[in-house]
Write a protein that holds these residues in place. Structure first.
Motif, PDB file in Angstrom:
ATOM      1  N   ILE A  35      46.281  51.598  28.405  1.00 59.33           N
ATOM      2  CA  ILE A  35      45.525  52.586  29.184  1.00 59.33           C
ATOM      3  C   ILE A  35      46.029  52.591  30.621  1.00 59.33           C
ATOM      4  N   LYS A  36      46.431  53.754  31.112  1.00 57.14           N
ATOM      5  CA  LYS A  36      47.000  53.837  32.461  1.00 57.14           C
ATOM      6  C   LYS A  36      45.929  53.882  33.542  1.00 57.14           C
ATOM      7  N   ASP A  37      44.787  54.486  33.230  1.00 58.25           N
ATOM      8  CA  ASP A  37      43.728  54.646  34.226  1.00 58.25           C
ATOM      9  C   ASP A  37      42.393  54.379  33.540  1.00 58.25           C
ATOM     10  N   MET A  38      41.814  53.213  33.795  1.00 54.23           N
ATOM     11  CA  MET A  38      40.567  52.837  33.128  1.00 54.23           C
ATOM     12  C   MET A  38      39.415  53.769  33.473  1.00 54.23           C
ATOM     13  N   LYS A  39      39.486  54.400  34.648  1.00 55.32           N
ATOM     14  CA  LYS A  39      38.424  55.325  35.042  1.00 55.32           C
ATOM     15  C   LYS A  39      38.561  56.676  34.346  1.00 55.32           C
ATOM     16  N   ASN A  40      39.798  57.000  33.965  1.00 50.25           N
ATOM     17  CA  ASN A  40      40.055  58.273  33.284  1.00 50.25           C
ATOM     18  C   ASN A  40      40.930  58.031  32.052  1.00 50.25           C
ATOM     19  N   PRO A  41      40.370  57.379  31.017  1.00 50.00           N
ATOM     20  CA  PRO A  41      41.169  57.107  29.826  1.00 50.00           C
ATOM     21  C   PRO A  41      41.586  58.394  29.130  1.00 50.00           C
ATOM     22  N   GLY A  42      42.605  58.312  28.316  1.00 47.03           N
ATOM     23  CA  GLY A  42      43.132  59.489  27.639  1.00 47.03           C
ATOM     24  C   GLY A  42      42.309  59.909  26.438  1.00 47.03           C
ATOM     25  N   LYS A  43      42.900  60.766  25.620  1.00 48.74           N
ATOM     26  CA  LYS A  43      42.155  61.329  24.482  1.00 48.74           C
ATOM     27  C   LYS A  43      42.009  60.348  23.336  1.00 48.74           C
ATOM     28  N   TYR A  44      42.800  59.260  23.352  1.00 48.18           N
ATOM     29  CA  TYR A  44      42.716  58.268  22.286  1.00 48.18           C
ATOM     30  C   TYR A  44      41.915  57.056  22.743  1.00 48.18           C
ATOM     31  N   THR A  45      41.090  56.524  21.841  1.00 48.05           N
ATOM     32  CA  THR A  45      40.358  55.286  22.096  1.00 48.05           C
ATOM     33  C   THR A  45      40.952  54.180  21.229  1.00 48.05           C
ATOM     34  N   VAL A  46      40.554  52.958  21.510  1.00 49.07           N
ATOM     35  CA  VAL A  46      41.003  51.836  20.691  1.00 49.07           C
ATOM     36  C   VAL A  46      40.590  52.057  19.236  1.00 49.07           C
ATOM     37  N   ASP A  47      39.360  52.547  19.028  1.00 47.23           N
ATOM     38  CA  ASP A  47      38.900  52.797  17.662  1.00 47.23           C
ATOM     39  C   ASP A  47      39.726  53.877  16.977  1.00 47.23           C
ATOM     40  N   ASP A  48      40.175  54.880  17.733  1.00 45.77           N
ATOM     41  CA  ASP A  48      41.051  55.916  17.148  1.00 45.77           C
ATOM     42  C   ASP A  48      42.312  55.273  16.588  1.00 45.77           C
ATOM     43  N   MET A  49      42.882  54.362  17.356  1.00 46.58           N
ATOM     44  CA  MET A  49      44.112  53.704  16.931  1.00 46.58           C
ATOM     45  C   MET A  49      43.870  52.814  15.716  1.00 46.58           C
ATOM     46  N   LEU A  50      42.750  52.117  15.699  1.00 45.55           N
ATOM     47  CA  LEU A  50      42.441  51.239  14.570  1.00 45.55           C
ATOM     48  C   LEU A  50      42.117  52.047  13.317  1.00 45.55           C
ATOM     49  N   ASP A  51      41.567  53.257  13.514  1.00 40.97           N
ATOM     50  CA  ASP A  51      41.333  54.144  12.374  1.00 40.97           C
ATOM     51  C   ASP A  51      42.659  54.660  11.813  1.00 40.97           C
ATOM     52  N   MET A  52      43.606  54.932  12.708  1.00 39.98           N
ATOM     53  CA  MET A  52      44.903  55.451  12.291  1.00 39.98           C
ATOM     54  C   MET A  52      45.681  54.391  11.511  1.00 39.98           C
ATOM     55  N   PHE A  53      45.498  53.131  11.896  1.00 39.74           N
ATOM     56  CA  PHE A  53      46.207  52.026  11.251  1.00 39.74           C
ATOM     57  C   PHE A  53      45.201  50.985  10.750  1.00 39.74           C
ATOM     58  N   PRO A  54      44.696  51.136   9.535  1.00 39.33           N
ATOM     59  CA  PRO A  54      43.749  50.151   8.995  1.00 39.33           C
ATOM     60  C   PRO A  54      44.280  48.715   9.031  1.00 39.33           C
ATOM     61  N   ASN A  55      45.602  48.552   8.898  1.00 35.57           N
ATOM     62  CA  ASN A  55      46.182  47.209   8.981  1.00 35.57           C
ATOM     63  C   ASN A  55      45.831  46.548  10.304  1.00 35.57           C
ATOM     64  N   LEU A  56      45.871  47.341  11.374  1.00 37.25           N
ATOM     65  CA  LEU A  56      45.568  46.792  12.693  1.00 37.25           C
ATOM     66  C   LEU A  56      44.073  46.508  12.841  1.00 37.25           C
ATOM     67  N   ARG A  57      43.240  47.338  12.250  1.00 38.28           N
ATOM     68  CA  ARG A  57      41.794  47.090  12.336  1.00 38.28           C
ATOM     69  C   ARG A  57      41.463  45.746  11.690  1.00 38.28           C
ATOM     70  N   ASN A  58      42.106  45.446  10.580  1.00 42.70           N
ATOM     71  CA  ASN A  58      41.848  44.182   9.892  1.00 42.70           C
ATOM     72  C   ASN A  58      42.263  42.980  10.739  1.00 42.70           C
ATOM     73  N   ARG A  59      43.156  43.223  11.700  1.00 42.37           N
ATOM     74  CA  ARG A  59      43.656  42.129  12.535  1.00 42.37           C
ATOM     75  C   ARG A  59      43.336  42.341  14.016  1.00 42.37           C
ATOM     76  N   ALA A  60      42.368  43.196  14.294  1.00 37.41           N
ATOM     77  CA  ALA A  60      42.104  43.617  15.675  1.00 37.41           C
ATOM     78  C   ALA A  60      41.853  42.457  16.624  1.00 37.41           C
ATOM     79  N   ASP A  61      41.237  41.379  16.131  1.00 36.27           N
ATOM     80  CA  ASP A  61      40.890  40.266  17.012  1.00 36.27           C
ATOM     81  C   ASP A  61      41.775  39.045  16.769  1.00 36.27           C
ATOM     82  N   ASN A  62      42.896  39.284  16.072  1.00 38.16           N
ATOM     83  CA  ASN A  62      43.897  38.232  15.881  1.00 38.16           C
ATOM     84  C   ASN A  62      44.973  38.331  16.956  1.00 38.16           C
TER      85      ASN A  62
END
Length: 235
Positions: free
Chosen positions: A104-131
């Motif tokens: 994220i380049k600007d925490m006050k003005n984040p872009g159109k994607y969220t962390v959850d969006d990315m984890l939804d796009m890649f279920p493999n990453l969601r399974n390992r999100a806190d690894n």
């Protein structure tokens, strides 16, 4: 008339005295996927690095109508140009989730994607999100680097050799994901060796040889050009 998202004109680059890029010309329109093809060592990755300011460029590089040749990499990134290098650089001791937040380049003005969006796009990453990211497979690290770049809300992404060394099943998944990213309107410059992936998702292809563009056209046109494939791509 629509203005190109990116224009490269007479781009030259050197490694020491070695003249690597010799007058590269290309353009990418808004929302377009361009595949940059060629054998290893012809200058494809150097083209990506020159655009991003990691290699000193000589020539014109125009992004959204503004010259960027010679700017520092972080300034180019903040203009809306993302870069996924072939090295798949991640922070191995940080978690997958933390790696994504770093994009994220600007925490006050984040872009159109969220962390959850990315984890939804890649279920493999969601399974390992806190690894720790260091335990990910090569394919998962590639997914993470692409997702981290998307977290910066780029308008154009340069993706360098995303399927290099990956298993066929993961190659297919990476190709599908790049196609999904393109559907969101992000322009993509894909540096790729695998024709099956490049031709499936690209709107146009450029072929490089000896540090310059030797062919440009649509995938349909390229499919008829056995001469180009034999001279510039086949080993």
């Amino acid at each position: 008339m629509t203005q190109p998202m990116l224009e490269v004109k007479d781009l030259n680059a050197f490694y020491g005295k070695s003249h690597v890029l010799r007058g590269v010309n290309m353009e990418i329109m808004p929302g377009e996927v361009i595949a940059l093809l060629g054998r290893n060592g012809v200058g494809r990755s150097t083209t990506a690095k020159a655009i991003m300011g990691e290699v000193a460029p000589k020539g014109e590089i125009i992004f959204k109508g503004k010259p960027i040749a010679g700017l520092e990499s972080h300034k180019i990134s903040r203009l809306g140009l993302g870069y996924v290098p072939e090295s798949r650089d991640i922070f191995p001791t940080m978690t997958v989730r933390q790696n994504l937040v770093l994009g994220i380049k600007d925490m006050k003005n984040p872009g159109k994607y969220t962390v959850d969006d990315m984890l939804d796009m890649f279920p493999n990453l969601r399974n390992r999100a806190d690894n720790a990211a260091g335990v990910l497979s090569g394919g998962e690290k590639q997914m993470l680097t692409m997702c981290r770049t998307l977290m910066g809300d780029p308008e154009l992404i340069i993706i360098d050799e995303p399927t290099e060394g990956l298993a066929p099943k993961i190659v297919q998944q990476i190709g599908d994901t790049i196609a999904e990213i393109a559907k969101t309107g992000v322009s993509i410059l894909l540096v790729e060796q695998k024709l099956s992936i490049a031709l499936r998702i690209a709107n146009r292809v450029y072929v490089m040889g000896h540090g310059e563009i030797v062919y440009g056209g649509t995938p349909a046109d390229f499919a008829t050009r056995d001469d180009v494939r034999k001279e510039w791509l086949e080993v």
